[in-house]
Write a protein that holds these residues in place. Structure first.
Motif, PDB file in Angstrom:
ATOM      1  N   ILE A   1       0.851  -1.184   0.000  1.00  0.00           N
ATOM      2  CA  ILE A   1       0.000   0.000   0.000  1.00  0.00           C
ATOM      3  C   ILE A   1       0.891   1.241   0.000  1.00  0.00           C
ATOM      4  O   ILE A   1       1.733   1.418   0.880  1.00  0.00           O
ATOM      5  CB  ILE A   1      -0.936   0.011   1.220  1.00  0.00           C
ATOM      6  N   ALA A   2       0.681   2.088  -0.990  1.00  0.00           N
ATOM      7  CA  ALA A   2       1.496   3.300  -1.110  1.00  0.00           C
ATOM      8  C   ALA A   2       0.865   4.479  -0.383  1.00  0.00           C
ATOM      9  O   ALA A   2       1.551   5.225   0.313  1.00  0.00           O
ATOM     10  CB  ALA A   2       1.697   3.643  -2.595  1.00  0.00           C
ATOM     11  N   LYS A   3      -0.464   4.651  -0.540  1.00  0.00           N
ATOM     12  CA  LYS A   3      -1.145   5.799   0.053  1.00  0.00           C
ATOM     13  C   LYS A   3      -2.597   5.448   0.356  1.00  0.00           C
ATOM     14  O   LYS A   3      -3.201   4.600  -0.306  1.00  0.00           O
ATOM     15  CB  LYS A   3      -1.125   6.998  -0.906  1.00  0.00           C
ATOM     16  N   ILE A   4      -3.135   6.130   1.343  1.00  0.00           N
ATOM     17  CA  ILE A   4      -4.560   6.075   1.650  1.00  0.00           C
ATOM     18  C   ILE A   4      -5.162   7.418   1.227  1.00  0.00           C
ATOM     19  O   ILE A   4      -4.594   8.482   1.502  1.00  0.00           O
ATOM     20  CB  ILE A   4      -4.804   5.858   3.156  1.00  0.00           C
ATOM     21  N   PHE A   5      -6.310   7.370   0.547  1.00  0.00           N
ATOM     22  CA  PHE A   5      -7.024   8.582   0.149  1.00  0.00           C
ATOM     23  C   PHE A   5      -8.328   8.635   0.941  1.00  0.00           C
ATOM     24  O   PHE A   5      -9.095   7.662   0.939  1.00  0.00           O
ATOM     25  CB  PHE A   5      -7.303   8.577  -1.350  1.00  0.00           C
ATOM     26  N   ALA A   6      -8.565   9.751   1.618  1.00  0.00           N
ATOM     27  CA  ALA A   6      -9.717   9.853   2.528  1.00  0.00           C
ATOM     28  C   ALA A   6     -10.781  10.804   1.976  1.00  0.00           C
ATOM     29  O   ALA A   6     -10.460  11.902   1.514  1.00  0.00           O
ATOM     30  CB  ALA A   6      -9.256  10.336   3.896  1.00  0.00           C
ATOM     31  N   PRO A   7     -12.081  10.422   2.056  1.00  0.00           N
ATOM     32  CA  PRO A   7     -13.178  11.260   1.584  1.00  0.00           C
ATOM     33  C   PRO A   7     -13.647  12.237   2.655  1.00  0.00           C
ATOM     34  O   PRO A   7     -12.943  12.454   3.654  1.00  0.00           O
ATOM     35  CB  PRO A   7     -14.267  10.225   1.291  1.00  0.00           C
ATOM     36  N   GLU A   8     -14.822  12.837   2.463  1.00  0.00           N
ATOM     37  CA  GLU A   8     -15.417  13.688   3.496  1.00  0.00           C
ATOM     38  C   GLU A   8     -15.480  12.922   4.818  1.00  0.00           C
ATOM     39  O   GLU A   8     -15.729  11.723   4.838  1.00  0.00           O
ATOM     40  CB  GLU A   8     -16.836  14.107   3.079  1.00  0.00           C
TER      41      GLU A   8
ATOM     42  N   PRO B   1      -7.881  13.423  -6.977  1.00  0.00           N
ATOM     43  CA  PRO B   1      -6.455  13.128  -6.835  1.00  0.00           C
ATOM     44  C   PRO B   1      -5.642  13.809  -7.939  1.00  0.00           C
ATOM     45  O   PRO B   1      -6.005  13.752  -9.114  1.00  0.00           O
ATOM     46  CB  PRO B   1      -6.388  11.602  -6.957  1.00  0.00           C
ATOM     47  N   LYS B   2      -4.563  14.447  -7.536  1.00  0.00           N
ATOM     48  CA  LYS B   2      -3.702  15.114  -8.512  1.00  0.00           C
ATOM     49  C   LYS B   2      -2.736  14.102  -9.133  1.00  0.00           C
ATOM     50  O   LYS B   2      -2.390  13.096  -8.502  1.00  0.00           O
ATOM     51  CB  LYS B   2      -2.921  16.228  -7.816  1.00  0.00           C
ATOM     52  N   PRO B   3      -2.292  14.366 -10.368  1.00  0.00           N
ATOM     53  CA  PRO B   3      -1.364  13.422 -11.015  1.00  0.00           C
ATOM     54  C   PRO B   3      -0.149  13.104 -10.164  1.00  0.00           C
ATOM     55  O   PRO B   3       0.282  11.946 -10.091  1.00  0.00           O
ATOM     56  CB  PRO B   3      -0.978  14.168 -12.303  1.00  0.00           C
TER      57      PRO B   3
END
Length: 430
Positions: A118-125, A160-162
């Motif tokens: 796992i490289a990154k976690i992306f979190a929503p509201e 998510p940005k490039p």
């Protein structure tokens, strides 16, 4: 006409010859035609359930039989099904506190034990742990348990940005949706799909049931009122799982410039639309139980008025009231709590109704909204500009102000709901 009129599942429009062997039957069931485009969506779900619900000639879905799963489970629990998609890959995960397995282990923690990179976690509201207020900006950070970096997808950076996707080979999306257009997890899904398509990164949706799956109701969003609380021309209650909704976003060309996401949906195993579903964890801080989740689509419209929906109490989205309604039977006073640091009418008496014990509703219920409007003395202060964003149209406010009944308002939705139901059919997995 009730919303259930517009909810029905497919019955196959064909019959296999009796002479067809079991082996041939299973072989043919492996290829099902679905998306209008050349993009393939891979769905992992039992063959029997798939054949019972779909028109084969319209689908292009490879079905992988998971014979070991004889009970109901979410897509996240079908690790054998999606492991090959993650093996030896650098993975980004969009998830929060709802991303749990049957034993309540969080998906991130589980994948770490399986040596998934796992490289990154992306979190929503509401953030990765799901404790931020509605609308509160969520900042980037680090998970204290795994030390993995967390990228916020709520605030200024909803897509998510490039550079945030650099080094990621595959993205995984696992959020518990509640089947409502203005619940922002499907908007986050849209932007994640768009970013993945632009960066040519495949996306895997781990599907979960929709607790409001049997309700398709409300006005269709008009494109000029598109926002983060409503991005697509769908009714307030769409009656789809988040995996089905993702297929619809992809195939209807709703992503920017018509880009296509390399989308794979890992379906729930042993699940059908007739099953009830009680969420094992709060999907967001102010939806504490099944009653709140059921009433949320109807009561959330009050967020575009001068009426409180119980934020700052222990009955969020199960009560409503304001200082401007008659003091008859019920009163509550909002105070700061988890998910509402500064609630509407903080420390003030609010008069209204307690709906925490009403029977489960099976449609978008307008009677409470209309009643509150009629009982508010200064009606010019009842609605605010957010109401149109939530409704997805100016018509609903105009209809209420004109004195139309709930039945008359509902009748105006009929054509749009029928058209949506016909379009939606081709994307149903269950």
């Amino acid at each position: 006409m009730t919303d259930t009129t517009f909810f029905s599942s497919y019955k196959p429009s064909f019959a296999l010859p009796k002479s067809t062997s079991i082996a041939l039957f299973l072989l043919l069931s492996m290829i099902v035609f679905s998306c209008k485009t050349a993009q393939q969506t891979v769905v992992y779900s039992p063959v029997k359930e798939k054949l019972a619900k779909h028109k084969l000639e319209k689908h292009k879905t490879a079905v992988i039989l998971n014979a070991k799963n004889t009970h109901f489970s979410t897509g996240a629990s079908n690790f054998e099904g999606f492991y090959p998609l993650l093996k030896n890959k650098k993975v980004g995960i969009v998830t929060n506190q709802t991303g749990i397995l049957l034993d309540s282990t969080h998906l991130v923690d589980f994948l770490v034990t399986k040596n998934i990179m796992i490289a990154k976690i992306f979190a929503p509201e509401h953030g990765f742990r799901g404790i931020a207020d509605a609308g509160e900006t969520v900042v980037d950070g680090k998970d204290t348990k795994t030390s993995l970096p967390i990228i916020s997808l709520y605030g200024d950076n909803k897509k998510p940005k490039p550079e945030q996707l650099e080094g990621i080979d595959v993205m995984v999306f696992d959020l518990q949706d509640v089947g409502v257009r203005f619940y922002t997890y499907i908007s986050t899904l849209h932007y994640v799909m768009e970013a993945c398509a632009e960066s040519k990164i495949p996306l895997v949706i781990l599907d979960r049931p929709n607790p409001n799956i049997n309700i398709v109701d409300g006005p269709i969003l008009e494109p000029e009122y598109s926002s983060f609380v409503g991005m697509h021309p769908v009714p307030i209650l769409h009656g789809m799982t988040i995996g089905e909704y993702g297929e619809m976003i992809n195939c209807e060309g709703w992503l920017k410039n018509g880009v296509q996401c390399n989308l794979k949906v890992v379906a729930c195993s042993g699940y059908s639309r007739g099953m009830g579903y009680n969420l094992p964890v709060k999907p967001s801080p102010n939806l504490p139980n099944d009653q709140a989740i059921n009433l949320y689509p109807s009561l959330c419209l009050f967020e575009g008025t001068n009426v409180s929906v119980g934020r700052g109490t222990d009955k969020q989205f199960q009560i409503y009231g304001s200082p401007f309604l008659p003091n008859i039977d019920f009163c509550f006073m909002p105070k700061p709590n988890l998910g509402a640091k500064d609630p509407v009418y903080n420390g003030k008496d609010c008069y209204g109704e307690d709906l925490s014990h009403v029977f489960k509703v099976d449609r978008l219920e307008l009677k409470w909204l209309i009643k509150a409007y009629n009982e508010t003395e200064d009606k010019t202060k009842f609605f605010n500009s957010f109401f149109t964003k939530l409704a997805g149209t100016k018509k609903l406010q105009q209809q209420i102000e004109a004195g139309l009944s709930a039945a008359e308002i509902r009748a105006s939705w009929e054509t749009g709901l029928i058209e949506f139901a016909e379009m939606r059919m081709q994307y149903l997995i269950y």
